[in-house]
Design a protein around this motif. Structure first.
Motif, short mmCIF file in Angstrom:
data_model
loop_
_atom_site.label_atom_id
_atom_site.label_comp_id
_atom_site.label_asym_id
_atom_site.label_seq_id
_atom_site.Cartn_x
_atom_site.Cartn_y
_atom_site.Cartn_z
N GLU A 1 0.85 -1.18 0.00
CA GLU A 1 0.00 0.00 0.00
C GLU A 1 0.89 1.23 0.00
O GLU A 1 1.70 1.42 0.90
N TYR A 2 0.75 2.04 -1.04
CA TYR A 2 1.48 3.30 -1.17
C TYR A 2 0.45 4.42 -1.16
O TYR A 2 -0.40 4.48 -2.05
N ASN A 3 0.52 5.30 -0.20
CA ASN A 3 -0.35 6.47 -0.14
C ASN A 3 -1.83 6.11 -0.32
O ASN A 3 -2.54 6.70 -1.12
N ALA A 4 -2.28 5.12 0.43
CA ALA A 4 -3.67 4.68 0.46
C ALA A 4 -4.15 4.06 -0.85
O ALA A 4 -5.34 4.01 -1.13
N SER A 5 -3.23 3.55 -1.67
CA SER A 5 -3.59 2.88 -2.91
C SER A 5 -2.49 1.90 -3.27
O SER A 5 -1.59 1.65 -2.47
N PHE A 6 -2.55 1.37 -4.47
CA PHE A 6 -1.49 0.49 -4.94
C PHE A 6 -0.45 1.31 -5.70
O PHE A 6 -0.71 2.44 -6.12
N PRO A 7 0.77 0.79 -5.87
CA PRO A 7 1.85 1.55 -6.48
C PRO A 7 1.54 2.02 -7.91
O PRO A 7 0.93 1.29 -8.70
N GLY A 8 2.01 3.21 -8.21
CA GLY A 8 1.84 3.77 -9.55
C GLY A 8 2.48 2.93 -10.62
O GLY A 8 1.97 2.85 -11.75
N ALA A 9 3.59 2.27 -10.31
CA ALA A 9 4.25 1.41 -11.29
C ALA A 9 3.33 0.25 -11.70
O ALA A 9 3.30 -0.14 -12.87
N LEU A 10 2.56 -0.27 -10.75
CA LEU A 10 1.61 -1.34 -11.07
C LEU A 10 0.50 -0.82 -11.96
O LEU A 10 0.12 -1.46 -12.94
N LYS A 11 0.00 0.36 -11.66
CA LYS A 11 -1.05 0.96 -12.50
C LYS A 11 -0.53 1.23 -13.90
O LYS A 11 -1.19 0.93 -14.91
N ALA A 12 0.68 1.77 -14.00
CA ALA A 12 1.26 2.06 -15.31
C ALA A 12 1.50 0.76 -16.09
O ALA A 12 1.29 0.71 -17.31
N PHE A 13 1.93 -0.30 -15.40
CA PHE A 13 2.11 -1.59 -16.07
C PHE A 13 0.78 -2.09 -16.62
O PHE A 13 0.69 -2.50 -17.77
N ILE A 14 -0.24 -2.05 -15.79
CA ILE A 14 -1.57 -2.48 -16.24
C ILE A 14 -2.03 -1.62 -17.42
O ILE A 14 -2.58 -2.14 -18.40
N ASP A 15 -1.81 -0.31 -17.35
CA ASP A 15 -2.21 0.58 -18.44
C ASP A 15 -1.46 0.27 -19.73
O ASP A 15 -1.96 0.54 -20.82
N GLY A 16 -0.27 -0.28 -19.62
CA GLY A 16 0.53 -0.61 -20.80
C GLY A 16 0.14 -1.92 -21.46
O GLY A 16 0.59 -2.21 -22.57
N LEU A 17 -0.68 -2.72 -20.79
CA LEU A 17 -1.13 -3.98 -21.38
C LEU A 17 -2.12 -3.70 -22.50
O LEU A 17 -2.77 -2.65 -22.53
N SER A 18 -2.25 -4.64 -23.42
CA SER A 18 -3.17 -4.42 -24.53
C SER A 18 -4.59 -4.26 -24.00
O SER A 18 -4.97 -4.86 -23.00
N TYR A 19 -5.36 -3.41 -24.67
CA TYR A 19 -6.74 -3.15 -24.27
C TYR A 19 -7.62 -3.17 -25.51
O TYR A 19 -7.29 -2.49 -26.48
N PRO A 20 -8.72 -3.86 -25.54
CA PRO A 20 -9.07 -4.82 -24.50
C PRO A 20 -8.17 -6.03 -24.60
O PRO A 20 -7.50 -6.25 -25.60
N GLY A 21 -8.15 -6.80 -23.61
CA GLY A 21 -7.25 -7.96 -23.57
C GLY A 21 -6.37 -7.85 -22.35
O GLY A 21 -6.87 -7.60 -21.26
N GLY A 22 -5.10 -7.98 -22.53
CA GLY A 22 -4.17 -7.87 -21.42
C GLY A 22 -4.45 -8.89 -20.35
O GLY A 22 -3.96 -10.01 -20.42
N ILE A 23 -5.28 -8.52 -19.39
CA ILE A 23 -5.63 -9.45 -18.31
C ILE A 23 -7.12 -9.78 -18.30
O ILE A 23 -7.62 -10.36 -17.34
N GLN A 24 -7.80 -9.43 -19.36
CA GLN A 24 -9.23 -9.74 -19.48
C GLN A 24 -9.42 -11.26 -19.47
O GLN A 24 -8.69 -12.00 -20.13
N GLY A 25 -10.40 -11.72 -18.70
CA GLY A 25 -10.71 -13.13 -18.63
C GLY A 25 -9.84 -13.93 -17.68
O GLY A 25 -10.05 -15.12 -17.50
N LYS A 26 -8.88 -13.30 -17.06
CA LYS A 26 -8.02 -13.99 -16.10
C LYS A 26 -8.67 -13.99 -14.73
O LYS A 26 -9.61 -13.25 -14.47
N LYS A 27 -8.14 -14.82 -13.85
CA LYS A 27 -8.59 -14.90 -12.47
C LYS A 27 -7.43 -14.48 -11.58
O LYS A 27 -6.30 -14.93 -11.79
#
Length: 175
Positions: free
Chosen positions: A79-105
């Motif tokens: 937990e960074y500043n009451a949320s998840f790290p910006g690097a994780l958000k940027a990584f997720i944003d860099g994944l293909s959309y739609p797709g990337g992690i769509q349909g995963k568990k």
């Protein structure tokens, strides 16, 4: 194949150490796994791998393609500043959309040096993942006071922490 994602780009992070521990739990349960450590993200990936550069950065793509190896993942997020790290958000944003992690568990593990155990980080991350079409295991694990729980051998001092992670891993395998 289950991908265990260490959700910060901080070198030698506690998230990576918990990812190592989680991987041993999965191995004990007979599951094949790999670790995706965001500390391996290219330093300049925000400017060289996202938006108009999507799909062109070989090192970012290598990490992104690790998610393609299976349909389940475990995200260890501090937990960074009451949320998840910006690097994780940027990584997720860099994944293909739609797709990337769509349909995963996904299973989520939150950690913090305080008493919340990453609760806010996991809440925010759950919203993002569900928006992207990722099913989130309801059994989320909080690891509060991680500085006291995580030991020098990358094990956990508290029986309850070990039990919760094992139960979550079992639930993820059945999910």
């Amino acid at each position: 194949m289950i991908t265990v994602l260490a959700g910060t780009n901080r070198p030698n992070s506690r998230a990576r150490r918990i990812a190592n521990y989680y991987r041993t739990v999965l191995t004990d349960l007979g599951a094949e796994s790999q670790i995706l450590d965001l500390a391996e993200l290219p330093v300049d990936f925000i400017g060289t791998a996202l938006y108009h550069n999507a799909g062109t950065h070989a090192e970012f793509n290598r990490l992104a393609h690790m998610l393609d190896a299976g349909n389940k993942l475990v995200i260890i997020t501090p937990e960074y500043n009451a949320s998840f790290p910006g690097a994780l958000k940027a990584f997720i944003d860099g994944l293909s959309y739609p797709g990337g992690i769509q349909g995963k568990k996904a299973a989520l593990v939150g950690l913090s040096s305080g008493g919340q155990g990453g609760l806010l980080a996991m809440a925010h991350l759950t919203d993002v993942l569900m928006y992207l079409g990722t099913a989130v295991l309801p059994q989320r694990v909080r690891l509060p006071f991680i500085n006291q729980d995580l030991n020098a051998e990358d094990g956990l001092n508290h029986d309850l922490s070990r039990q919760l992670l094992r139960e979550q891993a079992e639930a993820l395998l059945a999910f």
